[in-house]
Motif scaffolding. Sequence first.
Motif, mmCIF file in Angstrom:
data_model
loop_
_atom_site.group_PDB
_atom_site.id
_atom_site.type_symbol
_atom_site.label_atom_id
_atom_site.label_comp_id
_atom_site.label_asym_id
_atom_site.label_seq_id
_atom_site.Cartn_x
_atom_site.Cartn_y
_atom_site.Cartn_z
ATOM 1 N N LEU A 13 0.868 -1.220 -0.283
ATOM 2 C CA LEU A 13 -0.162 -0.016 0.216
ATOM 3 C C LEU A 13 0.825 1.151 0.013
ATOM 4 C CD1 LEU A 13 -2.589 -0.931 2.765
ATOM 5 C CD2 LEU A 13 -2.579 -1.552 0.172
ATOM 6 N N ASP A 15 0.677 5.691 -1.142
ATOM 7 C CA ASP A 15 -0.224 6.787 -1.748
ATOM 8 C C ASP A 15 0.535 7.338 -3.224
ATOM 9 O OD1 ASP A 15 -1.696 7.002 0.448
ATOM 10 O OD2 ASP A 15 0.088 8.524 1.555
ATOM 11 N N SER A 23 -2.638 11.694 -4.233
ATOM 12 C CA SER A 23 -2.481 11.101 -3.115
ATOM 13 C C SER A 23 -3.480 10.133 -2.742
ATOM 14 C CB SER A 23 -2.302 12.105 -1.796
ATOM 15 O OG SER A 23 -1.200 12.868 -2.338
ATOM 16 N N ARG A 24 -3.839 8.972 -3.508
ATOM 17 C CA ARG A 24 -5.096 8.185 -3.293
ATOM 18 C C ARG A 24 -4.215 6.749 -2.765
ATOM 19 N NH1 ARG A 24 -10.221 8.999 -4.427
ATOM 20 N NH2 ARG A 24 -10.356 11.390 -4.641
ATOM 21 N N ARG A 25 -4.713 6.206 -1.768
ATOM 22 C CA ARG A 25 -3.915 4.925 -1.310
ATOM 23 C C ARG A 25 -4.224 3.850 -2.190
ATOM 24 N NH1 ARG A 25 0.130 4.397 2.084
ATOM 25 N NH2 ARG A 25 -0.159 2.959 3.718
ATOM 26 N N SER A 90 5.976 -0.266 6.473
ATOM 27 C CA SER A 90 4.835 -1.093 5.740
ATOM 28 C C SER A 90 4.510 -2.065 6.927
ATOM 29 C CB SER A 90 5.396 -1.831 4.643
ATOM 30 O OG SER A 90 5.752 -0.817 3.565
#
Length: 249
Positions: A13, A15, A23-25, A90
Amino acid sequence: MDRRPFIGVSTYLVDASWSDWRSRRVALVPERYTAYVRDSGGIAVLLPPDAPERAPEVLARLDALVIAGGPDIDPAYYGRPRHPLTDVDSPERDVWETALVRAALAAGMPMLGICRGMQVLNVVCGGTLVQHLPDVVSPDVHAGSPGRYGAHSVRPVPGTLLGGLLPESELVVPTFHHQAVDRLGDGLRVSAHAPDGTVEAVEGPGFALGVQWHPEQGEDLRVMQALVRAATAARTVPLEAVPLEAVSG
């Protein structure tokens, strides 16, 4: 009808930004991994981080597993304090990938760990890691440069699984890592070294293989082709062909 084996590839995962989105996951893995599987005769299935208890259920739908490269695993997993240059960001990936590796080992599923993936395999088996190779080997030929892979030679160990796949005494491989195996995990053996002695591959029972380099960044398909063969041989219930009319609405 037989089918190409489904090879699960772990993702992570981050951004990301694209088109009108910022800046979307997202869950992603470099495209070279999926091309590596495809060009070797398998079908890549991407595995985003999930609850660890679901790992056996996920693997039951697959034929083999690839743990991809990436940031460092949290040294808490092998009982060591964090080195200042250890890149730990992470936590959900650490949880998920360690669960996948444990489930694959328990099931005897063919598995390949690449770079970080080899380190996860070693840690799951009770081993430890050198957290920053430049502290113990010099000069550092393993890390490449920012945004670019390096290259160095590795020496497969004759008589091992990897030595059978790569029978040459020495070959040059793409590389990008600053950590490596320290104490070897239980049930594993070393199957390649770098000239400076760094462990470059480990393997366990069946087809449980980890390589410290990045074969997906090169042209040599032999390691992945072997995983695909192992996945095909291990599959006992082939997927039946589904008639088109059954899915066409």
